[in-house]
Design a protein around this motif. Sequence first.
Motif, PDB file in Angstrom:
ATOM      1  N   GLU A 144       0.826  -1.218   0.000  1.00 58.11           N
ATOM      2  CA  GLU A 144       0.000   0.000   0.000  1.00 58.11           C
ATOM      3  C   GLU A 144       0.858   1.266   0.000  1.00 58.11           C
ATOM      4  OE1 GLU A 144      -4.306  -0.426   2.106  1.00 58.11           O
ATOM      5  OE2 GLU A 144      -2.575  -0.454   3.431  1.00 58.11           O
ATOM      6  N   CYS A 185      -3.503   4.831  -5.811  1.00 59.62           N
ATOM      7  CA  CYS A 185      -4.880   4.659  -6.254  1.00 59.62           C
ATOM      8  C   CYS A 185      -4.963   5.326  -7.619  1.00 59.62           C
ATOM      9  CB  CYS A 185      -5.851   5.291  -5.271  1.00 59.62           C
ATOM     10  SG  CYS A 185      -7.556   5.284  -5.867  1.00 59.62           S
ATOM     11  N   THR A 186      -5.429   4.614  -8.616  1.00 55.82           N
ATOM     12  CA  THR A 186      -5.424   5.158  -9.973  1.00 55.82           C
ATOM     13  C   THR A 186      -6.472   6.247 -10.168  1.00 55.82           C
ATOM     14  OG1 THR A 186      -6.872   3.356 -10.698  1.00 55.82           O
ATOM     15  CG2 THR A 186      -4.497   3.052 -10.976  1.00 55.82           C
ATOM     16  N   LEU A 201      -1.987   4.400  -1.994  1.00 53.81           N
ATOM     17  CA  LEU A 201      -3.098   3.505  -1.687  1.00 53.81           C
ATOM     18  C   LEU A 201      -3.393   3.473  -0.192  1.00 53.81           C
ATOM     19  CD1 LEU A 201      -5.109   1.648  -3.076  1.00 53.81           C
ATOM     20  CD2 LEU A 201      -3.526  -0.231  -2.706  1.00 53.81           C
ATOM     21  N   GLN A 225     -12.314   2.461  -5.881  1.00 48.67           N
ATOM     22  CA  GLN A 225     -11.173   1.973  -6.673  1.00 48.67           C
ATOM     23  C   GLN A 225     -10.038   1.501  -5.759  1.00 48.67           C
ATOM     24  OE1 GLN A 225     -10.730   1.331  -9.876  1.00 48.67           O
ATOM     25  NE2 GLN A 225      -8.613   0.730  -9.573  1.00 48.67           N
ATOM     26  N   GLN A 231     -10.907  -1.768  -4.341  1.00 47.87           N
ATOM     27  CA  GLN A 231     -10.761  -2.803  -5.360  1.00 47.87           C
ATOM     28  C   GLN A 231      -9.286  -3.200  -5.508  1.00 47.87           C
ATOM     29  OE1 GLN A 231     -12.328  -1.617  -9.149  1.00 47.87           O
ATOM     30  NE2 GLN A 231     -11.776  -3.532 -10.155  1.00 47.87           N
ATOM     31  N   GLU A 232      -8.398  -2.217  -5.498  1.00 46.63           N
ATOM     32  CA  GLU A 232      -6.965  -2.525  -5.590  1.00 46.63           C
ATOM     33  C   GLU A 232      -6.495  -3.295  -4.362  1.00 46.63           C
ATOM     34  OE1 GLU A 232      -4.406   0.779  -6.663  1.00 46.63           O
ATOM     35  OE2 GLU A 232      -5.984   1.620  -7.930  1.00 46.63           O
ATOM     36  N   ARG A 233      -6.977  -2.915  -3.187  1.00 46.82           N
ATOM     37  CA  ARG A 233      -6.611  -3.650  -1.963  1.00 46.82           C
ATOM     38  C   ARG A 233      -7.072  -5.103  -2.044  1.00 46.82           C
ATOM     39  NH1 ARG A 233      -8.468   1.188   0.413  1.00 46.82           N
ATOM     40  NH2 ARG A 233      -6.720   2.428   1.157  1.00 46.82           N
ATOM     41  N   LEU A 284      -0.203  -5.690 -10.799  1.00 49.62           N
ATOM     42  CA  LEU A 284      -0.903  -4.410 -10.703  1.00 49.62           C
ATOM     43  C   LEU A 284      -0.664  -3.562 -11.950  1.00 49.62           C
ATOM     44  CD1 LEU A 284      -0.298  -3.498  -6.964  1.00 49.62           C
ATOM     45  CD2 LEU A 284      -2.530  -3.763  -8.052  1.00 49.62           C
ATOM     46  N   GLN A 293      -2.648  -4.941 -14.735  1.00 51.65           N
ATOM     47  CA  GLN A 293      -4.080  -4.694 -14.548  1.00 51.65           C
ATOM     48  C   GLN A 293      -4.447  -3.221 -14.706  1.00 51.65           C
ATOM     49  OE1 GLN A 293      -6.357  -7.103 -13.873  1.00 51.65           O
ATOM     50  NE2 GLN A 293      -8.104  -5.759 -13.587  1.00 51.65           N
ATOM     51  N   TYR A 294      -3.660  -2.310 -14.092  1.00 54.56           N
ATOM     52  CA  TYR A 294      -4.036  -0.898 -14.024  1.00 54.56           C
ATOM     53  C   TYR A 294      -3.110   0.048 -14.798  1.00 54.56           C
ATOM     54  CZ  TYR A 294      -6.940  -2.618 -10.216  1.00 54.56           C
ATOM     55  OH  TYR A 294      -7.852  -3.309  -9.480  1.00 54.56           O
ATOM     56  N   VAL A 332       0.081   3.070 -11.656  1.00 51.43           N
ATOM     57  CA  VAL A 332      -0.269   2.529 -10.348  1.00 51.43           C
ATOM     58  C   VAL A 332       0.944   2.505  -9.414  1.00 51.43           C
ATOM     59  CG1 VAL A 332       0.167   0.069 -10.779  1.00 51.43           C
ATOM     60  CG2 VAL A 332      -1.668   0.736  -9.226  1.00 51.43           C
TER      61      VAL A 332
END
Length: 152
Positions: free
Chosen positions: A35, A40-41, A47, A54, A57-59, A79, A82-83, A87
Amino acid sequence: MIARRAAVLVALAALLLPSVASAAPKPKTNLATIEGEVMCTICGTLLELADSPQANQERDFIRAKIAKGETEQQIKDDLVAQYGPRVLALPPASGFDLSAYLVPVIAFVAAAVAIGVGVRRWRRNSSDDDPPQALEPAQSDRLDADIARYDL
């Protein structure tokens, strides 16, 4: 004889149990560590500071990867896949992003050199070898008169 062998086997099993328990897979990382290194995007903040759907969701994504036993680097790679690269809190140390690390260092070195050169010139220009300038007789008389007025 059989009881003796059974006792030896039980003792050996008791000795091996702690090593089997310690050999169980342990999480290689934790949520708090990751974290602090990802963003956070949506919020654009770390984070660990973000509080949005959002971020949650990432957590959850990170928790699932930790439960699978993935390493920190594997989770970060997932990550990014995915993002996207935004990120990550720190840019990669390669390519153009390397300038994020080099520019501050170069600027600091340049400033230190400039200060050093400036101090050297300043010290050279204000040398103590110059004799004090003598006052003209009229200036000397005026100075003595001014000092005499303030003497008590």
